[in-house]
Design a protein around this motif. Sequence first.
Motif, PDB file in Angstrom:
ATOM      1  N   LEU A 267       0.857  -1.189   0.000  1.00  0.00           N
ATOM      2  CA  LEU A 267       0.000   0.000   0.000  1.00  0.00           C
ATOM      3  C   LEU A 267       0.885   1.229   0.000  1.00  0.00           C
ATOM      4  CD1 LEU A 267      -2.719  -1.076   2.613  1.00  0.00           C
ATOM      5  CD2 LEU A 267      -2.890  -1.078   0.115  1.00  0.00           C
ATOM      6  N   GLY A 268       0.639   2.119  -0.935  1.00  0.00           N
ATOM      7  CA  GLY A 268       1.423   3.341  -1.003  1.00  0.00           C
ATOM      8  C   GLY A 268       2.777   3.158  -1.649  1.00  0.00           C
ATOM      9  N   GLY A 269       3.010   2.004  -2.305  1.00  0.00           N
ATOM     10  CA  GLY A 269       4.277   1.774  -2.998  1.00  0.00           C
ATOM     11  C   GLY A 269       5.235   0.939  -2.175  1.00  0.00           C
ATOM     12  N   GLU A 270       6.347   0.554  -2.780  1.00  0.00           N
ATOM     13  CA  GLU A 270       7.332  -0.277  -2.101  1.00  0.00           C
ATOM     14  C   GLU A 270       7.993   0.507  -0.970  1.00  0.00           C
ATOM     15  OE1 GLU A 270      10.164  -1.726  -4.839  1.00  0.00           O
ATOM     16  OE2 GLU A 270       8.676  -2.459  -6.277  1.00  0.00           O
ATOM     17  N   PRO A 271       8.204  -0.128   0.205  1.00  0.00           N
ATOM     18  CA  PRO A 271       8.921   0.576   1.273  1.00  0.00           C
ATOM     19  C   PRO A 271      10.393   0.688   0.920  1.00  0.00           C
ATOM     20  CG  PRO A 271       8.487  -1.688   1.916  1.00  0.00           C
ATOM     21  CD  PRO A 271       7.781  -1.473   0.611  1.00  0.00           C
ATOM     22  N   ALA A 272      10.935   1.842   1.091  1.00  0.00           N
ATOM     23  CA  ALA A 272      12.362   2.026   0.822  1.00  0.00           C
ATOM     24  C   ALA A 272      13.176   1.262   1.858  1.00  0.00           C
ATOM     25  CB  ALA A 272      12.705   3.502   0.846  1.00  0.00           C
ATOM     26  N   PHE A 273      14.427   1.011   1.519  1.00  0.00           N
ATOM     27  CA  PHE A 273      15.293   0.326   2.475  1.00  0.00           C
ATOM     28  C   PHE A 273      16.706   0.867   2.325  1.00  0.00           C
ATOM     29  CE2 PHE A 273      16.008  -2.101  -1.323  1.00  0.00           C
ATOM     30  CZ  PHE A 273      17.347  -2.463  -1.261  1.00  0.00           C
ATOM     31  N   GLU A 274      17.479   0.705   3.397  1.00  0.00           N
ATOM     32  CA  GLU A 274      18.892   1.023   3.333  1.00  0.00           C
ATOM     33  C   GLU A 274      19.653  -0.036   4.117  1.00  0.00           C
ATOM     34  OE1 GLU A 274      19.726   4.792   5.059  1.00  0.00           O
ATOM     35  OE2 GLU A 274      19.564   4.079   7.130  1.00  0.00           O
ATOM     36  N   ILE A 275      20.863  -0.332   3.644  1.00  0.00           N
ATOM     37  CA  ILE A 275      21.705  -1.335   4.295  1.00  0.00           C
ATOM     38  C   ILE A 275      23.018  -0.666   4.673  1.00  0.00           C
ATOM     39  CG2 ILE A 275      22.891  -3.550   4.030  1.00  0.00           C
ATOM     40  CD1 ILE A 275      20.810  -4.334   1.975  1.00  0.00           C
ATOM     41  N   SER A 276      23.375  -0.773   5.917  1.00  0.00           N
ATOM     42  CA  SER A 276      24.624  -0.174   6.379  1.00  0.00           C
ATOM     43  C   SER A 276      25.367  -1.174   7.257  1.00  0.00           C
ATOM     44  CB  SER A 276      24.360   1.120   7.156  1.00  0.00           C
ATOM     45  OG  SER A 276      23.506   0.870   8.251  1.00  0.00           O
ATOM     46  N   GLN A 277      26.678  -0.966   7.343  1.00  0.00           N
ATOM     47  CA  GLN A 277      27.505  -1.857   8.147  1.00  0.00           C
ATOM     48  C   GLN A 277      27.691  -1.282   9.542  1.00  0.00           C
ATOM     49  OE1 GLN A 277      31.156  -2.946   6.227  1.00  0.00           O
ATOM     50  NE2 GLN A 277      32.014  -3.984   8.040  1.00  0.00           N
ATOM     51  N   ASP A 278      27.651  -2.194  10.515  1.00  0.00           N
ATOM     52  CA  ASP A 278      27.869  -1.797  11.901  1.00  0.00           C
ATOM     53  C   ASP A 278      29.229  -1.099  12.024  1.00  0.00           C
ATOM     54  OD1 ASP A 278      28.135  -1.522  14.596  1.00  0.00           O
ATOM     55  OD2 ASP A 278      27.539  -3.575  15.081  1.00  0.00           O
TER      56      ASP A 278
ATOM     57  N   GLU B 264      31.905  -2.984  -0.772  1.00  0.00           N
ATOM     58  CA  GLU B 264      31.496  -3.826  -1.889  1.00  0.00           C
ATOM     59  C   GLU B 264      30.487  -4.881  -1.437  1.00  0.00           C
ATOM     60  OE1 GLU B 264      32.144  -3.323  -5.024  1.00  0.00           O
ATOM     61  OE2 GLU B 264      33.260  -1.537  -4.428  1.00  0.00           O
ATOM     62  N   LEU B 265      30.667  -5.381  -0.222  1.00  0.00           N
ATOM     63  CA  LEU B 265      29.705  -6.346   0.314  1.00  0.00           C
ATOM     64  C   LEU B 265      28.350  -5.695   0.524  1.00  0.00           C
ATOM     65  CD1 LEU B 265      29.099  -9.166   1.431  1.00  0.00           C
ATOM     66  CD2 LEU B 265      29.918  -8.361   3.677  1.00  0.00           C
ATOM     67  N   MET B 266      28.328  -4.449   0.988  1.00  0.00           N
ATOM     68  CA  MET B 266      27.057  -3.749   1.186  1.00  0.00           C
ATOM     69  C   MET B 266      26.343  -3.541  -0.152  1.00  0.00           C
ATOM     70  SD  MET B 266      26.920  -3.506   4.440  1.00  0.00           S
ATOM     71  CE  MET B 266      27.946  -4.986   4.535  1.00  0.00           C
ATOM     72  N   LYS B 267      27.096  -3.235  -1.216  1.00  0.00           N
ATOM     73  CA  LYS B 267      26.504  -3.100  -2.549  1.00  0.00           C
ATOM     74  C   LYS B 267      25.895  -4.418  -3.010  1.00  0.00           C
ATOM     75  CE  LYS B 267      29.600   0.581  -4.192  1.00  0.00           C
ATOM     76  NZ  LYS B 267      30.640   0.938  -5.210  1.00  0.00           N
ATOM     77  N   LEU B 268      26.599  -5.517  -2.712  1.00  0.00           N
ATOM     78  CA  LEU B 268      26.098  -6.837  -3.088  1.00  0.00           C
ATOM     79  C   LEU B 268      24.798  -7.162  -2.361  1.00  0.00           C
ATOM     80  CD1 LEU B 268      26.674  -9.495  -4.649  1.00  0.00           C
ATOM     81  CD2 LEU B 268      27.869 -10.297  -2.608  1.00  0.00           C
ATOM     82  N   LEU B 269      24.735  -6.821  -1.079  1.00  0.00           N
ATOM     83  CA  LEU B 269      23.510  -7.080  -0.305  1.00  0.00           C
ATOM     84  C   LEU B 269      22.358  -6.208  -0.791  1.00  0.00           C
ATOM     85  CD1 LEU B 269      25.037  -7.373   3.281  1.00  0.00           C
ATOM     86  CD2 LEU B 269      24.377  -9.222   1.726  1.00  0.00           C
ATOM     87  N   LYS B 270      22.661  -4.972  -1.147  1.00  0.00           N
ATOM     88  CA  LYS B 270      21.614  -4.099  -1.683  1.00  0.00           C
ATOM     89  C   LYS B 270      21.044  -4.669  -2.978  1.00  0.00           C
ATOM     90  CE  LYS B 270      20.765   0.545  -3.501  1.00  0.00           C
ATOM     91  NZ  LYS B 270      21.359   1.856  -3.865  1.00  0.00           N
ATOM     92  N   LYS B 271      21.932  -5.130  -3.839  1.00  0.00           N
ATOM     93  CA  LYS B 271      21.478  -5.727  -5.097  1.00  0.00           C
ATOM     94  C   LYS B 271      20.666  -6.991  -4.843  1.00  0.00           C
ATOM     95  CE  LYS B 271      23.114  -7.229  -9.624  1.00  0.00           C
ATOM     96  NZ  LYS B 271      24.297  -7.427 -10.505  1.00  0.00           N
ATOM     97  N   GLU B 272      21.032  -7.747  -3.803  1.00  0.00           N
ATOM     98  CA  GLU B 272      20.291  -8.962  -3.459  1.00  0.00           C
ATOM     99  C   GLU B 272      18.842  -8.631  -3.112  1.00  0.00           C
ATOM    100  OE1 GLU B 272      19.503 -12.998  -2.549  1.00  0.00           O
ATOM    101  OE2 GLU B 272      21.133 -12.051  -3.665  1.00  0.00           O
ATOM    102  N   ILE B 273      18.638  -7.612  -2.302  1.00  0.00           N
ATOM    103  CA  ILE B 273      17.270  -7.234  -1.926  1.00  0.00           C
ATOM    104  C   ILE B 273      16.504  -6.712  -3.143  1.00  0.00           C
ATOM    105  CG2 ILE B 273      15.882  -5.652  -0.530  1.00  0.00           C
ATOM    106  CD1 ILE B 273      17.082  -7.995   0.985  1.00  0.00           C
ATOM    107  N   GLU B 274      17.162  -5.918  -3.976  1.00  0.00           N
ATOM    108  CA  GLU B 274      16.501  -5.412  -5.187  1.00  0.00           C
ATOM    109  C   GLU B 274      16.083  -6.554  -6.092  1.00  0.00           C
ATOM    110  OE1 GLU B 274      18.861  -1.102  -5.539  1.00  0.00           O
ATOM    111  OE2 GLU B 274      19.506  -2.844  -6.713  1.00  0.00           O
ATOM    112  N   THR B 275      16.953  -7.547  -6.252  1.00  0.00           N
ATOM    113  CA  THR B 275      16.628  -8.694  -7.096  1.00  0.00           C
ATOM    114  C   THR B 275      15.503  -9.521  -6.496  1.00  0.00           C
ATOM    115  OG1 THR B 275      18.920  -8.790  -7.859  1.00  0.00           O
ATOM    116  CG2 THR B 275      17.574 -10.752  -8.202  1.00  0.00           C
ATOM    117  N   GLN B 276      15.563  -9.742  -5.196  1.00  0.00           N
ATOM    118  CA  GLN B 276      14.512 -10.526  -4.538  1.00  0.00           C
ATOM    119  C   GLN B 276      13.159  -9.819  -4.619  1.00  0.00           C
ATOM    120  OE1 GLN B 276      14.617 -13.526  -3.287  1.00  0.00           O
ATOM    121  NE2 GLN B 276      16.801 -13.965  -3.282  1.00  0.00           N
ATOM    122  N   ARG B 277      13.142  -8.518  -4.474  1.00  0.00           N
ATOM    123  CA  ARG B 277      11.880  -7.782  -4.591  1.00  0.00           C
ATOM    124  C   ARG B 277      11.310  -7.856  -6.002  1.00  0.00           C
ATOM    125  NH1 ARG B 277      11.739  -2.225  -1.028  1.00  0.00           N
ATOM    126  NH2 ARG B 277      11.992  -3.218   1.033  1.00  0.00           N
ATOM    127  N   LYS B 278      12.195  -8.034  -6.970  1.00  0.00           N
ATOM    128  CA  LYS B 278      11.742  -8.093  -8.361  1.00  0.00           C
ATOM    129  C   LYS B 278      11.227  -9.472  -8.741  1.00  0.00           C
ATOM    130  CE  LYS B 278      13.294  -6.931 -13.041  1.00  0.00           C
ATOM    131  NZ  LYS B 278      14.436  -6.453 -13.864  1.00  0.00           N
TER     132      LYS B 278
END
Length: 582
Positions: free
Chosen positions: A21-32, A41-55
């Motif tokens: 409802l109201g569109g996809e919820p945005a997300f952000e991934i950050s390292q502790d 580079e690992l954070m970029k990979l995880l971001k792409k993983e979520i984008e791919t899974q949502r698709k």
Amino acid sequence: MLLITLSLTGQNVFASTLPFLGGEPAFEISQDRASKEQRPELMKLLKKEIETQRKYNSKLQHTTKRTKIAQYEKQLLQTRLNAEGYYDAKVTFRLGEKIIHYLVRPGAQYRIGSITLQLPEHVQIQPNLLDIQEGSPLKAETILKAKNTLHELVSSRFCLYRVEVTYRVLLETTLQAGHVTFAVADEPHVVFGDVTIEGIHTVDQEYLMAQLPIGTGDCFKRTLVDKARIDLIGTNLLSSVVATIQPPNDGKVDVSFQARERAHRSITVGGGYQAAEGLGVSLGWEHRNLMRKAQRLKVDLKVAEKLQSISTDLAWPHFMHPSQTFAFYTKAEHLESNAYVSENVDVGTELTRQLNRRVKTTLSGEVSFAKIIENKQEDNYALLSLPLGIEYDERNSPLDPQKGWVVSAHVSPYWDAYETATQFSKNVLAASAYSTFKNWPWHPTFALRAATGVIQGASQEDIPAHIRFYAGGGGSVRGYPYQSLSPLVDKKPVGGLSLSEVSFETRLRWGQNWGGVVFLDGGMAYEQKSPQAGEDLHWGTGLGIRYYTSFAPIRFDIAVPLDKRRDVDDEFQIYVSIGQAF
């Protein structure tokens, strides 16, 4: 220690949007920030993983509550981190007002501590052949690739009834390492027993058996059974082939192929319009099993406003060699083009040899009797020719190539039996290249084609008009009339002794069946005996639509000339055909 099995995350392809409802919820991934080492580079990979899974992930697409979305995506991130070798990783999340915050503490990346192979007594494989090394990151992709490599090596080198490869990984958390063990199941060493083909009625049984890459007493390999089935289908005589592998008996494995013959005769009827020919209809008849050994006889008749022709082609596959085809052909044609009027009868033979998967050679011999009317003058020819060609083809498809390249060269020496002093050679070199970027929008394919040709040994007046070079038309420079890009006399093309052509095309895809193209073509035939690079090159450009079928794309192109000549070129040209332009 912990015993685990590695796996890569799977994806199911369904809808490409989430029903939030109201569109996809945005997300952000950050390292502790407390992590010892930052891993962008690992954070970029995880971001792409979520984008791919949502698709692509259907379960995620049907989840509407933000808490459940975050919990599920947390599991996906944890699985991906494990697959990259981070087995001490921790993932937490926090729900913002319109965003999900994921905090990742990856920990250390585990390494491969040791590699062990457990093989049957009669199977010998060296670990260094698996392309996996101790001390390298413990990634799931690396382990699975090594497992597949081991399966391929055992399948290709040994005669096991069944090849089953498993693996396990023992994690040693104190050393942050994993000990990898690959095991090949102990199966009997066997050979092929009786090999039979059933369900055959009109095809010669011995001919089909000769096409099989297996025989009684050969080392048993299931990959050879698969190849045998494909080879039988490749004869073009069978509509289906099912292989049955029996259990081993006294060290032998019997294999039977249950085949179903396809209809060996077919009739084709067509019609359409081409600028060079006008409105026309075509009729074809084909027999694919003329003498019970896949000999093919094809007869084609075409009647159009400017072209009438009838041709026959009799081909013998596997002629004196499994990769060789011999053909005998005839053709009678009457053509009225803007350049000339021709009546010719051709009789010839052609020997084609597939040297390997990529390289093909052809050797032909042809006799052609032609009557040519050019500028109201009639000339008669009796041409003897011995065309020779070679082609190297790295394309993934001949009708709709998306990657790879192809280069071909053809040399055709001619002798005129009526004018024995007339001898010449027509030589053509052509190449095309393709590259597709599937991660870009509309999955563009960039295609490039170039061709050049020369005729040597005689003057332009001594070369028959229908042998000379011409440019322009759907297979050449779109936007210009057929054969019109050549030297002109009274605004009519007379052909040239050399040729230059180049084409650039961008092909786009949207949806499953539709696509479009943008193209730029250039070319010219020259009076000189060598191509004049860049000189008088005429350009045409345009747009096109593609409808992709299971067989080949249907193309509709409209092109305009960029170097329009008064009273010679039209405002635009339209082209409709099957297959890409090149």
